[in-house]
Scaffold this active site. Sequence first.
Site: not given
Length: 247
Positions: A111, A53
């Site tokens: 992540y 994003d």
Amino acid sequence: MDRIKCTVAYDGMHFCGYQIQPNHRTVQQEIEKALQKLHKGELVRVQASGRTDSTVHAKGQVIHFDTPLSLEEWQWSNALNTMLPDDIVIRQVEKKTEEFHARYGVEKKEYRYRVLLSKTADVFRRNYVYQYPYPLEINSIRKAIPYFIGTHDFTSFCSAKTDKKDKVRTIYEIELIEQDDEIIFRFVGNGFLYNMVRIIVGTLLSVGQGKLDPDSIPEILAKQNRQFAGKMAPGHGLYLWEVNYNN
């Protein structure tokens, strides 16, 4: 034709995400622009392990592309890094067979999310950590973490904008690392839904603040309703750290 795999790092702060969008600066756009120059104006499409994003960073994003050019791996790395902007770096290049696919061959992803525990902003880290000024009960967060590990329907922990019908994912590991004035959440899973890591982080911070009980996580998972989870943490604290493949 050669299939080229690249491991890419980027500072996401000045990108509107990874994927190409009209009239916006994106990581894919910059990489394809560099490849187009190398291929004398011919468009070369790249495939990525997944999208990130706006403002989200990457240390280990993986892409691939097919090319008629015969260059050594180091030549690809040098040529691309010469043409790319300073906030994108090709960290590694490997020649692969056509069986390799950056998106469809993913086995697991890692992540990391960085939280700065400080009432005062850090001018040098402001784009790379989420500054959190409230006191946290770390033991409560640690108590909540195991409920997320395993295979679950993560509907409650993903954006309503997701285009995935199947919300079942497997999280293999979640680690909470305390490092100086930061806490770092490390996630390893077979895949993550849109905004999933950021919503889980926001929920864990709500647990640490006492707004949610650690033992409420199974119930929130079972409700399969986004409104019961915590707020979404901002993008600039998130890093796509590593992508691993079946082969």
